[in-house]
Design a protein around this motif. Sequence first.
Motif, PDB file in Angstrom:
ATOM      1  N   ARG A 166       0.832  -1.213   0.000  1.00 49.50           N
ATOM      2  CA  ARG A 166       0.000   0.000   0.000  1.00 49.50           C
ATOM      3  C   ARG A 166       0.866   1.262   0.000  1.00 49.50           C
ATOM      4  N   ASP A 167       2.003   1.201   0.676  1.00 44.29           N
ATOM      5  CA  ASP A 167       2.883   2.369   0.753  1.00 44.29           C
ATOM      6  C   ASP A 167       3.498   2.731  -0.597  1.00 44.29           C
ATOM      7  N   ILE A 168       3.690   1.755  -1.484  1.00 42.10           N
ATOM      8  CA  ILE A 168       4.313   2.068  -2.777  1.00 42.10           C
ATOM      9  C   ILE A 168       3.300   2.388  -3.869  1.00 42.10           C
ATOM     10  N   ILE A 169       2.027   2.190  -3.616  1.00 40.03           N
ATOM     11  CA  ILE A 169       1.000   2.476  -4.633  1.00 40.03           C
ATOM     12  C   ILE A 169       1.097   3.905  -5.168  1.00 40.03           C
ATOM     13  N   PRO A 170       1.298   4.919  -4.319  1.00 38.93           N
ATOM     14  CA  PRO A 170       1.377   6.288  -4.861  1.00 38.93           C
ATOM     15  C   PRO A 170       2.483   6.495  -5.898  1.00 38.93           C
ATOM     16  N   LEU A 171       3.509   5.656  -5.891  1.00 39.12           N
ATOM     17  CA  LEU A 171       4.576   5.796  -6.882  1.00 39.12           C
ATOM     18  C   LEU A 171       4.090   5.479  -8.293  1.00 39.12           C
ATOM     19  N   ALA A 172       2.950   4.807  -8.407  1.00 43.56           N
ATOM     20  CA  ALA A 172       2.408   4.464  -9.730  1.00 43.56           C
ATOM     21  C   ALA A 172       1.719   5.660 -10.385  1.00 43.56           C
ATOM     22  N   GLY A 173       1.502   6.730  -9.644  1.00 45.37           N
ATOM     23  CA  GLY A 173       0.858   7.912 -10.212  1.00 45.37           C
ATOM     24  C   GLY A 173      -0.600   8.007  -9.800  1.00 45.37           C
ATOM     25  N   ALA A 174      -1.263   8.970 -10.383  1.00 50.14           N
ATOM     26  CA  ALA A 174      -2.663   9.231 -10.044  1.00 50.14           C
ATOM     27  C   ALA A 174      -3.556   8.094 -10.547  1.00 50.14           C
ATOM     28  N   ILE A 175      -4.609   7.839  -9.810  1.00 43.03           N
ATOM     29  CA  ILE A 175      -5.579   6.823 -10.223  1.00 43.03           C
ATOM     30  C   ILE A 175      -6.407   7.379 -11.377  1.00 43.03           C
ATOM     31  N   GLU A 176      -6.513   6.614 -12.446  1.00 41.94           N
ATOM     32  CA  GLU A 176      -7.262   7.050 -13.615  1.00 41.94           C
ATOM     33  C   GLU A 176      -8.759   6.929 -13.346  1.00 41.94           C
ATOM     34  N   GLU A 177      -9.483   7.980 -13.645  1.00 39.96           N
ATOM     35  CA  GLU A 177     -10.931   7.972 -13.450  1.00 39.96           C
ATOM     36  C   GLU A 177     -11.583   7.095 -14.524  1.00 39.96           C
ATOM     37  N   VAL A 178     -12.583   6.347 -14.130  1.00 39.50           N
ATOM     38  CA  VAL A 178     -13.343   5.516 -15.057  1.00 39.50           C
ATOM     39  C   VAL A 178     -14.807   5.882 -14.949  1.00 39.50           C
ATOM     40  N   ALA A 179     -15.574   5.552 -15.976  1.00 39.93           N
ATOM     41  CA  ALA A 179     -16.991   5.882 -15.984  1.00 39.93           C
ATOM     42  C   ALA A 179     -17.789   4.959 -15.080  1.00 39.93           C
ATOM     43  N   LYS A 180     -17.380   3.700 -15.033  1.00 41.73           N
ATOM     44  CA  LYS A 180     -18.172   2.731 -14.284  1.00 41.73           C
ATOM     45  C   LYS A 180     -17.303   1.549 -13.870  1.00 41.73           C
ATOM     46  N   VAL A 181     -17.563   1.030 -12.676  1.00 40.11           N
ATOM     47  CA  VAL A 181     -16.893  -0.171 -12.187  1.00 40.11           C
ATOM     48  C   VAL A 181     -17.990  -1.187 -11.870  1.00 40.11           C
ATOM     49  N   LEU A 230     -14.973  -5.307 -13.795  1.00 43.47           N
ATOM     50  CA  LEU A 230     -14.975  -4.711 -15.130  1.00 43.47           C
ATOM     51  C   LEU A 230     -14.905  -3.197 -14.978  1.00 43.47           C
ATOM     52  N   TYR A 231     -13.907  -2.595 -15.596  1.00 38.55           N
ATOM     53  CA  TYR A 231     -13.759  -1.140 -15.578  1.00 38.55           C
ATOM     54  C   TYR A 231     -14.184  -0.612 -16.946  1.00 38.55           C
ATOM     55  N   ARG A 232     -15.078   0.355 -16.942  1.00 36.92           N
ATOM     56  CA  ARG A 232     -15.522   0.987 -18.192  1.00 36.92           C
ATOM     57  C   ARG A 232     -14.929   2.390 -18.266  1.00 36.92           C
ATOM     58  N   PRO A 233     -14.159   2.672 -19.332  1.00 36.80           N
ATOM     59  CA  PRO A 233     -13.529   3.985 -19.454  1.00 36.80           C
ATOM     60  C   PRO A 233     -14.550   5.075 -19.796  1.00 36.80           C
ATOM     61  N   GLN A 234     -14.122   6.304 -19.673  1.00 40.08           N
ATOM     62  CA  GLN A 234     -14.990   7.438 -19.952  1.00 40.08           C
ATOM     63  C   GLN A 234     -14.937   7.774 -21.436  1.00 40.08           C
ATOM     64  N   VAL A 235     -15.664   7.000 -22.232  1.00 37.81           N
ATOM     65  CA  VAL A 235     -15.766   7.249 -23.673  1.00 37.81           C
ATOM     66  C   VAL A 235     -17.216   7.020 -24.094  1.00 37.81           C
ATOM     67  N   SER A 236     -17.514   7.402 -25.295  1.00 41.94           N
ATOM     68  CA  SER A 236     -18.856   7.211 -25.840  1.00 41.94           C
ATOM     69  C   SER A 236     -19.210   5.728 -25.877  1.00 41.94           C
ATOM     70  N   VAL A 237     -20.466   5.421 -25.634  1.00 49.48           N
ATOM     71  CA  VAL A 237     -20.936   4.035 -25.649  1.00 49.48           C
ATOM     72  C   VAL A 237     -20.744   3.411 -27.029  1.00 49.48           C
ATOM     73  N   GLU A 238     -20.799   4.225 -28.064  1.00 53.99           N
ATOM     74  CA  GLU A 238     -20.663   3.707 -29.437  1.00 53.99           C
ATOM     75  C   GLU A 238     -19.215   3.385 -29.809  1.00 53.99           C
ATOM     76  N   THR A 239     -18.274   3.828 -29.031  1.00 61.12           N
ATOM     77  CA  THR A 239     -16.865   3.609 -29.327  1.00 61.12           C
ATOM     78  C   THR A 239     -16.491   2.153 -29.075  1.00 61.12           C
ATOM     79  N   LEU A 240     -15.959   1.498 -30.088  1.00 59.94           N
ATOM     80  CA  LEU A 240     -15.481   0.123 -29.917  1.00 59.94           C
ATOM     81  C   LEU A 240     -14.127   0.170 -29.220  1.00 59.94           C
ATOM     82  N   LEU A 241     -14.014  -0.628 -28.205  1.00 60.93           N
ATOM     83  CA  LEU A 241     -12.787  -0.623 -27.416  1.00 60.93           C
ATOM     84  C   LEU A 241     -12.156  -2.004 -27.368  1.00 60.93           C
ATOM     85  N   PRO A 242     -10.836  -2.066 -27.277  1.00 61.38           N
ATOM     86  CA  PRO A 242     -10.192  -3.363 -27.065  1.00 61.38           C
ATOM     87  C   PRO A 242     -10.444  -3.816 -25.621  1.00 61.38           C
ATOM     88  N   ALA A 243     -10.221  -5.065 -25.370  1.00 59.14           N
ATOM     89  CA  ALA A 243     -10.396  -5.598 -24.020  1.00 59.14           C
ATOM     90  C   ALA A 243      -9.069  -6.185 -23.544  1.00 59.14           C
TER      91      ALA A 243
END
Length: 101
Positions: free
Chosen positions: A42-57, A72-85
């Motif tokens: 837990r102490d080294i987690i901050p070294l990874a940088g800021a936590i990326e915001e997601v639209a939905k978990v 499942l993490y859903r990024p903040q993009v349009s629902v119509e956008t095809l995304l890799p998994a």
Amino acid sequence: MPEDIFARMTADTRNLVKLMQSQATSSSPDADLVQLARQGYRDIIPLAGAIEEVAKVENYQTSSTPAIDLRLYRPQVSVETLLPAIVYFHGGGFISGDFDK
């Protein structure tokens, strides 16, 4: 650690080494080593940088025995956008972290 090696490290690496050295010398003989490992993680987690915001978990669980937790993490993009998994299978024993860290 030799000073010349320490001096060539990046600031993040130096901070990590200092953190690891302080943890190695701060535990008592009766300390719970699993708890110390988890806290160290837990102490080294901050070294990874800021936590990326997601639209939905979304949390799921398999119907197998034993059940396996899935997230499942859903990024903040349009629902119509095809995304890799990306499917990540952790092969370790989960002694250093937990499902959220």
